[in-house]
Design a protein around this motif. Sequence first.
Motif, PDB file in Angstrom:
ATOM      1  N   ARG A 278      34.604  -2.846  57.400  1.00 39.22           N
ATOM      2  CA  ARG A 278      35.307  -1.714  57.135  1.00 39.22           C
ATOM      3  C   ARG A 278      35.826  -0.753  58.534  1.00 39.22           C
ATOM      4  O   ARG A 278      36.350   0.149  58.304  1.00 39.22           O
ATOM      5  CB  ARG A 278      34.399  -0.799  56.214  1.00 39.22           C
ATOM      6  CG  ARG A 278      34.142  -1.332  54.790  1.00 39.22           C
ATOM      7  CD  ARG A 278      33.481  -0.522  53.857  1.00 39.22           C
ATOM      8  NE  ARG A 278      34.007   0.443  53.593  1.00 39.22           N
ATOM      9  CZ  ARG A 278      33.738   1.465  52.706  1.00 39.22           C
ATOM     10  NH1 ARG A 278      32.429   1.475  52.241  1.00 39.22           N
ATOM     11  NH2 ARG A 278      34.351   2.572  52.244  1.00 39.22           N
ATOM     12  N   THR A 279      35.143  -1.530  59.361  1.00 38.11           N
ATOM     13  CA  THR A 279      35.747  -0.811  60.745  1.00 38.11           C
ATOM     14  C   THR A 279      35.914  -1.709  61.776  1.00 38.11           C
ATOM     15  O   THR A 279      36.024  -3.071  61.531  1.00 38.11           O
ATOM     16  CB  THR A 279      34.287  -0.175  61.396  1.00 38.11           C
ATOM     17  OG1 THR A 279      33.495  -1.010  61.769  1.00 38.11           O
ATOM     18  CG2 THR A 279      33.678   0.927  60.340  1.00 38.11           C
ATOM     19  N   SER A 280      36.673  -1.292  62.954  1.00 35.13           N
ATOM     20  CA  SER A 280      37.343  -2.135  63.764  1.00 35.13           C
ATOM     21  C   SER A 280      37.171  -1.571  65.020  1.00 35.13           C
ATOM     22  O   SER A 280      37.124  -0.245  65.346  1.00 35.13           O
ATOM     23  CB  SER A 280      38.903  -2.337  63.626  1.00 35.13           C
ATOM     24  OG  SER A 280      39.504  -2.947  64.530  1.00 35.13           O
ATOM     25  N   THR A 281      36.954  -2.422  65.989  1.00 40.04           N
ATOM     26  CA  THR A 281      36.774  -2.092  67.602  1.00 40.04           C
ATOM     27  C   THR A 281      38.030  -2.076  68.413  1.00 40.04           C
ATOM     28  O   THR A 281      38.241  -1.823  69.360  1.00 40.04           O
ATOM     29  CB  THR A 281      35.847  -2.698  68.348  1.00 40.04           C
ATOM     30  OG1 THR A 281      36.289  -4.096  68.147  1.00 40.04           O
ATOM     31  CG2 THR A 281      34.378  -2.578  67.653  1.00 40.04           C
ATOM     32  N   THR A 282      39.156  -2.488  67.555  1.00 39.87           N
ATOM     33  CA  THR A 282      40.568  -2.315  68.168  1.00 39.87           C
ATOM     34  C   THR A 282      40.987  -1.018  68.555  1.00 39.87           C
ATOM     35  O   THR A 282      40.874  -0.059  68.017  1.00 39.87           O
ATOM     36  CB  THR A 282      41.637  -3.343  67.526  1.00 39.87           C
ATOM     37  OG1 THR A 282      41.280  -4.392  67.094  1.00 39.87           O
ATOM     38  CG2 THR A 282      42.713  -3.109  68.024  1.00 39.87           C
ATOM     39  N   ALA A 283      41.322  -0.857  69.952  1.00 40.07           N
ATOM     40  CA  ALA A 283      41.878   0.445  70.442  1.00 40.07           C
ATOM     41  C   ALA A 283      43.165   0.811  69.429  1.00 40.07           C
ATOM     42  O   ALA A 283      44.141   0.040  69.226  1.00 40.07           O
ATOM     43  CB  ALA A 283      42.184   0.517  71.900  1.00 40.07           C
ATOM     44  N   GLY A 284      43.167   2.008  69.022  1.00 38.02           N
ATOM     45  CA  GLY A 284      44.274   2.257  68.262  1.00 38.02           C
ATOM     46  C   GLY A 284      45.327   3.283  68.910  1.00 38.02           C
ATOM     47  O   GLY A 284      45.268   3.510  70.239  1.00 38.02           O
ATOM     48  N   LEU A 285      46.423   3.372  68.366  1.00 30.92           N
ATOM     49  CA  LEU A 285      47.706   3.883  68.554  1.00 30.92           C
ATOM     50  C   LEU A 285      48.380   4.793  67.860  1.00 30.92           C
ATOM     51  O   LEU A 285      48.121   4.559  66.607  1.00 30.92           O
ATOM     52  CB  LEU A 285      48.850   3.181  69.158  1.00 30.92           C
ATOM     53  CG  LEU A 285      48.650   2.312  70.424  1.00 30.92           C
ATOM     54  CD1 LEU A 285      49.488   0.985  70.292  1.00 30.92           C
ATOM     55  CD2 LEU A 285      49.000   3.126  71.692  1.00 30.92           C
ATOM     56  N   THR A 286      48.496   6.135  68.133  1.00 32.34           N
ATOM     57  CA  THR A 286      49.084   6.973  67.218  1.00 32.34           C
ATOM     58  C   THR A 286      50.582   6.643  67.144  1.00 32.34           C
ATOM     59  O   THR A 286      51.132   5.979  67.988  1.00 32.34           O
ATOM     60  CB  THR A 286      49.114   8.446  67.381  1.00 32.34           C
ATOM     61  OG1 THR A 286      49.814   8.834  68.843  1.00 32.34           O
ATOM     62  CG2 THR A 286      47.614   8.986  67.676  1.00 32.34           C
ATOM     63  N   LEU A 287      51.293   7.075  65.957  1.00 30.24           N
ATOM     64  CA  LEU A 287      52.669   6.695  66.023  1.00 30.24           C
ATOM     65  C   LEU A 287      53.462   7.498  67.186  1.00 30.24           C
ATOM     66  O   LEU A 287      54.448   6.944  67.541  1.00 30.24           O
ATOM     67  CB  LEU A 287      53.325   7.307  64.633  1.00 30.24           C
ATOM     68  CG  LEU A 287      52.930   6.594  63.612  1.00 30.24           C
ATOM     69  CD1 LEU A 287      53.833   7.289  62.192  1.00 30.24           C
ATOM     70  CD2 LEU A 287      53.203   5.201  63.324  1.00 30.24           C
TER      71      LEU A 287
END
Length: 396
Positions: free
Chosen positions: A151-160
């Motif tokens: 249910r979680t991810s360690t991938t770095a996120g990006l906002t729109l």
Amino acid sequence: MTTETSPALSTGPAGELATATREFAAWAAGLPGLPPDDGSRYSIRRLTVAWTLESWRRSRHTAIAHRRDLSIFLDWCVRERLDPLDARPTDLAQFQVWRELGAGGRAAKPSTVARALASVSSWYTHLLANTNGRVAHNPALGVKRPKVNARTSTTAGLTLDEVDLLLAQADAEVADRTERLKAAPTQRRHARYLAALRHRALLRLLADLGLRINEALERDIADLSYNAGQRTLRFVDKGGDQRERALPAHTLEGIDDYLAARAEAAGSTIDALVGPLFATTGADGTLGRLAEPNVFVWLRSLAAAAGIPSAGRLSPHSLRHAFATGARSEGVPLEDVQDAMGHADPRTTRRYDRDRHNLDRDPAHVLGKRRASRRVGSATPAEAREDDPGTEGDAA
């Protein structure tokens, strides 16, 4: 360990298969701890090549992971003076602990350890089915793999907004290299111009469609198609299924600009182009396929130039996460996002949605507004009791 790259290609699928077979054979020949190749069809090293090719046919990304994981395991077996063909579940459990506590001084994440055990288990399963008793069991089946939080991810996120910054930076690089080429045309500047167009096209494809990086890089020009009046891209997904996605105008503009420049450089037309969709050209003019590690380097460099704080942690998968988050925030139904991303389980799609815990999306707001609207203009509880005939009867 060597960096995985995409080798130069011969023409067509048969050429790619031949290239991959040679590459895997050279790798298997150097693996430690395995018996020498005795020339038989079912030697351990030849079976290892066949196992890797089976993975490669489904996914180049999976094949790379299998090779890396098996190499680490066999290196560990040599250090432990263990014959991998005689390994038992307790040995695999010790290998798991070794990875968890820090192989090479760095502790592996639970997801990395689980993947490594899955790779090794897959290898043993292939040997078990093909060695006629030489390998009699799969020791990895007796090991409990680390629990991975789905249910979680360690991938770095990006906002729109950050994705928009990336796209704008890619546009700026194309404009800059166009001007430099016009000012002083040289072979090097032309190559950098083509690379900028290629990178922009790839970035738009990842951002607009949310493809996995291997799904994008493994595409050939022949995979561009038409369906139901729309231009499309055909590809093979992670599960090996043939899929087709519509290409929006923003993506098509990037791809068309790149292919037009590539055709002009080749003295040809777009219709006559063949080979990888995102191609590289060697010093000898040999056509190759853009490699994933190169995309990592370029994407982080682009993000740094765009001023994105998480630039050093980004990966192409960050764009896939941003696709899911952006689509859901714009009101696209979960099932449509799930279908676009090729997920069998909607829970996987929700894992990609970084905005799913946003309090503004709490269903309580929707229900609250509905109930408030129903109360507008309605009678108060006291008025309702006065108007209710049943109330008068009870009073009487």
